[in-house]
Design a protein around this motif. Sequence first.
Motif, PDB file in Angstrom:
ATOM      1  N   THR A  89     -20.302  21.432 -30.943  1.00 25.73           N
ATOM      2  CA  THR A  89     -19.366  21.563 -32.032  1.00 25.73           C
ATOM      3  C   THR A  89     -19.532  20.346 -32.948  1.00 25.73           C
ATOM      4  OG1 THR A  89     -17.820  22.665 -30.541  1.00 25.73           O
ATOM      5  CG2 THR A  89     -16.902  21.714 -32.553  1.00 25.73           C
ATOM      6  N   TYR A  90     -19.926  20.620 -34.216  1.00 26.35           N
ATOM      7  CA  TYR A  90     -20.238  19.547 -35.152  1.00 26.35           C
ATOM      8  C   TYR A  90     -18.999  18.713 -35.472  1.00 26.35           C
ATOM      9  CZ  TYR A  90     -24.420  22.354 -35.759  1.00 26.35           C
ATOM     10  OH  TYR A  90     -25.570  23.065 -35.530  1.00 26.35           O
ATOM     11  N   PRO A  91     -19.158  17.382 -35.486  1.00 24.36           N
ATOM     12  CA  PRO A  91     -18.016  16.530 -35.840  1.00 24.36           C
ATOM     13  C   PRO A  91     -17.768  16.534 -37.343  1.00 24.36           C
ATOM     14  CG  PRO A  91     -19.956  15.183 -35.458  1.00 24.36           C
ATOM     15  CD  PRO A  91     -20.348  16.599 -35.150  1.00 24.36           C
ATOM     16  N   ALA A  92     -16.577  16.104 -37.709  1.00 24.68           N
ATOM     17  CA  ALA A  92     -16.204  15.921 -39.110  1.00 24.68           C
ATOM     18  C   ALA A  92     -15.813  14.459 -39.299  1.00 24.68           C
ATOM     19  CB  ALA A  92     -15.036  16.832 -39.459  1.00 24.68           C
ATOM     20  N   VAL A  93     -15.734  14.037 -40.531  1.00 24.91           N
ATOM     21  CA  VAL A  93     -15.340  12.658 -40.833  1.00 24.91           C
ATOM     22  C   VAL A  93     -13.996  12.377 -40.171  1.00 24.91           C
ATOM     23  CG1 VAL A  93     -14.671  11.074 -42.685  1.00 24.91           C
ATOM     24  CG2 VAL A  93     -16.652  12.570 -42.974  1.00 24.91           C
ATOM     25  N   GLY A  94     -13.930  11.237 -39.470  1.00 20.04           N
ATOM     26  CA  GLY A  94     -12.710  10.832 -38.788  1.00 20.04           C
ATOM     27  C   GLY A  94     -12.674  11.223 -37.317  1.00 20.04           C
ATOM     28  N   ASP A  95     -13.540  12.150 -36.896  1.00 18.83           N
ATOM     29  CA  ASP A  95     -13.582  12.557 -35.490  1.00 18.83           C
ATOM     30  C   ASP A  95     -14.199  11.462 -34.633  1.00 18.83           C
ATOM     31  OD1 ASP A  95     -12.523  15.076 -35.960  1.00 18.83           O
ATOM     32  OD2 ASP A  95     -14.475  16.088 -35.982  1.00 18.83           O
ATOM     33  N   ARG A  96     -14.025  11.609 -33.318  1.00 17.98           N
ATOM     34  CA  ARG A  96     -14.727  10.792 -32.338  1.00 17.98           C
ATOM     35  C   ARG A  96     -15.760  11.695 -31.678  1.00 17.98           C
ATOM     36  NH1 ARG A  96     -10.918   7.479 -28.763  1.00 17.98           N
ATOM     37  NH2 ARG A  96     -12.631   6.017 -28.840  1.00 17.98           N
ATOM     38  N   VAL A  97     -16.747  11.110 -30.989  1.00 16.76           N
ATOM     39  CA  VAL A  97     -17.833  11.909 -30.437  1.00 16.76           C
ATOM     40  C   VAL A  97     -18.037  11.675 -28.940  1.00 16.76           C
ATOM     41  CG1 VAL A  97     -19.089  12.069 -32.633  1.00 16.76           C
ATOM     42  CG2 VAL A  97     -19.591  10.189 -31.066  1.00 16.76           C
ATOM     43  N   ILE A  98     -18.687  12.666 -28.314  1.00 11.64           N
ATOM     44  CA  ILE A  98     -19.156  12.580 -26.933  1.00 11.64           C
ATOM     45  C   ILE A  98     -20.592  13.087 -26.935  1.00 11.64           C
ATOM     46  CG2 ILE A  98     -16.892  12.826 -25.843  1.00 11.64           C
ATOM     47  CD1 ILE A  98     -17.546  15.791 -25.372  1.00 11.64           C
ATOM     48  N   GLY A  99     -21.263  12.972 -25.811  1.00 10.22           N
ATOM     49  CA  GLY A  99     -22.640  13.426 -25.721  1.00 10.22           C
ATOM     50  C   GLY A  99     -22.766  14.924 -25.894  1.00 10.22           C
ATOM     51  N   GLY A 100     -23.854  15.304 -26.557  1.00  6.10           N
ATOM     52  CA  GLY A 100     -24.255  16.703 -26.651  1.00  6.10           C
ATOM     53  C   GLY A 100     -25.508  16.843 -25.788  1.00  6.10           C
ATOM     54  N   ALA A 101     -26.257  17.881 -25.950  1.00  6.14           N
ATOM     55  CA  ALA A 101     -27.472  18.080 -25.159  1.00  6.14           C
ATOM     56  C   ALA A 101     -28.629  17.232 -25.705  1.00  6.14           C
ATOM     57  CB  ALA A 101     -27.862  19.554 -25.178  1.00  6.14           C
TER      58      ALA A 101
END
Length: 140
Positions: A89-101
């Motif tokens: 699921t693509y992040p948007a400005v202001g989001d936080r991230v986790i690992g993808g594949a």
Amino acid sequence: MSARAQNLETLSPLFATFNIHQTAGADDLGDADVGKAVKLTGNFEVGPATDGAAIIGKLIALTLTDSDDGKRAATVQIGGVMTLPITTTYPAVGDRVIGGASGTVKKATALAAYDPAGGNIARGTVLAVSGTSSCTIYLP
């Protein structure tokens, strides 16, 4: 007069050197992984980010190339502004991230049972998104 272009990735990067995790005697990171997200896999050891993993940063360099003999080490940017490849699921400005594949990142999920004591495994703050290919994040 237009705004002056800035390269935020040159502001206060923080780098660390790690060993590379191995599977069946082969490094889990190679030349093609430079520029991708990595995660901790053991004591002072990194491997490619995997789906749902907490990322430690961006692989910047390896001490040897794939064609060289010897034990390699990885230079990882663990702080500052960096651009990483993204997946759904693509992040948007202001989001936080986790690992993808395969060394990518994605939008962090809500706090869940698999998150460690003390909070969500999400990292950074997304500063910009480039379509469906990459995002620029700040890791404090």
